[in-house]
Design a protein around this motif. Structure first.
Motif, PDB file in Angstrom:
ATOM      1  N   GLU A  10       0.824  -1.212   0.000  1.00 50.30           N
ATOM      2  CA  GLU A  10       0.000   0.000   0.000  1.00 50.30           C
ATOM      3  C   GLU A  10       0.855   1.258   0.000  1.00 50.30           C
ATOM      4  O   GLU A  10       0.566   2.230  -0.711  1.00 50.30           O
ATOM      5  CB  GLU A  10      -0.933  -0.004   1.215  1.00 50.30           C
ATOM      6  CG  GLU A  10      -2.021  -1.046   1.141  1.00 50.30           C
ATOM      7  CD  GLU A  10      -2.799  -1.173   2.428  1.00 50.30           C
ATOM      8  OE1 GLU A  10      -3.974  -1.581   2.353  1.00 50.30           O
ATOM      9  OE2 GLU A  10      -2.243  -0.875   3.516  1.00 50.30           O
ATOM     10  N   LEU A  11       1.923   1.262   0.759  1.00 52.64           N
ATOM     11  CA  LEU A  11       2.818   2.425   0.789  1.00 52.64           C
ATOM     12  C   LEU A  11       3.506   2.647  -0.557  1.00 52.64           C
ATOM     13  O   LEU A  11       3.644   3.776  -1.010  1.00 52.64           O
ATOM     14  CB  LEU A  11       3.856   2.256   1.900  1.00 52.64           C
ATOM     15  CG  LEU A  11       3.332   2.383   3.328  1.00 52.64           C
ATOM     16  CD1 LEU A  11       4.434   2.058   4.323  1.00 52.64           C
ATOM     17  CD2 LEU A  11       2.788   3.772   3.568  1.00 52.64           C
ATOM     18  N   ILE A  17       1.760   6.800  -7.016  1.00 53.58           N
ATOM     19  CA  ILE A  17       0.714   7.757  -7.399  1.00 53.58           C
ATOM     20  C   ILE A  17       1.183   9.191  -7.150  1.00 53.58           C
ATOM     21  O   ILE A  17       1.000  10.067  -8.007  1.00 53.58           O
ATOM     22  CB  ILE A  17      -0.595   7.458  -6.633  1.00 53.58           C
ATOM     23  CG1 ILE A  17      -1.189   6.132  -7.130  1.00 53.58           C
ATOM     24  CG2 ILE A  17      -1.595   8.591  -6.801  1.00 53.58           C
ATOM     25  CD1 ILE A  17      -2.366   5.643  -6.325  1.00 53.58           C
ATOM     26  N   ILE A  18       1.819   9.460  -6.034  1.00 60.04           N
ATOM     27  CA  ILE A  18       2.344  10.802  -5.745  1.00 60.04           C
ATOM     28  C   ILE A  18       3.420  11.185  -6.763  1.00 60.04           C
ATOM     29  O   ILE A  18       3.481  12.323  -7.228  1.00 60.04           O
ATOM     30  CB  ILE A  18       2.882  10.870  -4.302  1.00 60.04           C
ATOM     31  CG1 ILE A  18       1.709  10.803  -3.327  1.00 60.04           C
ATOM     32  CG2 ILE A  18       3.695  12.139  -4.079  1.00 60.04           C
ATOM     33  CD1 ILE A  18       2.129  10.694  -1.876  1.00 60.04           C
ATOM     34  N   GLY A  19       4.264  10.242  -7.136  1.00 61.22           N
ATOM     35  CA  GLY A  19       5.294  10.509  -8.146  1.00 61.22           C
ATOM     36  C   GLY A  19       4.696  10.862  -9.495  1.00 61.22           C
ATOM     37  O   GLY A  19       5.156  11.794 -10.166  1.00 61.22           O
ATOM     38  N   VAL A  23       5.167  14.549 -11.395  1.00 62.56           N
ATOM     39  CA  VAL A  23       5.740  14.697 -12.732  1.00 62.56           C
ATOM     40  C   VAL A  23       4.765  15.397 -13.673  1.00 62.56           C
ATOM     41  O   VAL A  23       5.150  16.223 -14.483  1.00 62.56           O
ATOM     42  CB  VAL A  23       6.163  13.315 -13.292  1.00 62.56           C
ATOM     43  CG1 VAL A  23       6.477  13.387 -14.762  1.00 62.56           C
ATOM     44  CG2 VAL A  23       7.341  12.786 -12.517  1.00 62.56           C
ATOM     45  N   SER A  24       3.496  15.095 -13.577  1.00 61.01           N
ATOM     46  CA  SER A  24       2.527  15.716 -14.483  1.00 61.01           C
ATOM     47  C   SER A  24       2.208  17.150 -14.091  1.00 61.01           C
ATOM     48  O   SER A  24       1.845  17.957 -14.945  1.00 61.01           O
ATOM     49  CB  SER A  24       1.245  14.882 -14.520  1.00 61.01           C
ATOM     50  OG  SER A  24       0.638  14.856 -13.251  1.00 61.01           O
TER      51      SER A  24
END
Length: 141
Positions: A10-11, A17-19, A23-24
């Motif tokens: 999960e971590l 997802i945060i990465g 980037v976007s």
């Protein structure tokens, strides 16, 4: 006995997802101001040095570079001429109307005998400069 907290999987998924979001979203917060003028200055210095070397190797012919508001380079202006920068978006050159020639020692002649400075201005306000001293040294400022 039940433990509390997140599992390793999960971590890792949350970090991925945060990465992806970082980037976007980064182009929205990080602008490219100054990169166009920096690139134009490096290309202009390369052109000046190439014409200077041509003048030092071929002492019979004259080699010069013209500077206008939208163009820096060796005429004639065409797509095939690699010794010119022209029609760059958001970039202007000054002083306009300057012609810089080089003698057999690589020293500037014509409009730049005592040395001169070419200013490259980006529409965002970033200003870069190239100086040519009276001995022919071409330097970024």
């Amino acid at each position: 006995m039940k433990s509390r907290g997140f599992t390793l999987i999960e971590l890792i998924i949350i970090l991925v997802i945060i990465g992806i979001l970082a980037v976007s979203a980064s182009p929205l917060f990080i602008s490219d101001s100054g990169t166009k003028s920096q690139t134009a200055r490096l290309q202009a210095m390369g052109i000046l040095r190439a014409v200077q070397q041509q003048a030092m190797q071929d002492t019979v012919n004259d080699y010069s570079i013209s500077v206008t508001e939208s163009t820096l380079g060796n005429p004639p202006y065409s797509e095939d001429n690699s010794l010119q920068l022209s029609n760059l978006d958001d970039i202007t050159f000054s002083p306009s109307g300057l012609t810089i020639g080089f003698n057999a020692l690589g020293q500037p002649t014509q409009g730049c005998t005592g040395g001169c400075t070419i200013t490259i201005t980006e529409n965002l306000g970033v200003i870069r400069a190239i100086s040519i001293n009276k001995e022919g040294f071409i330097d970024a400022q």
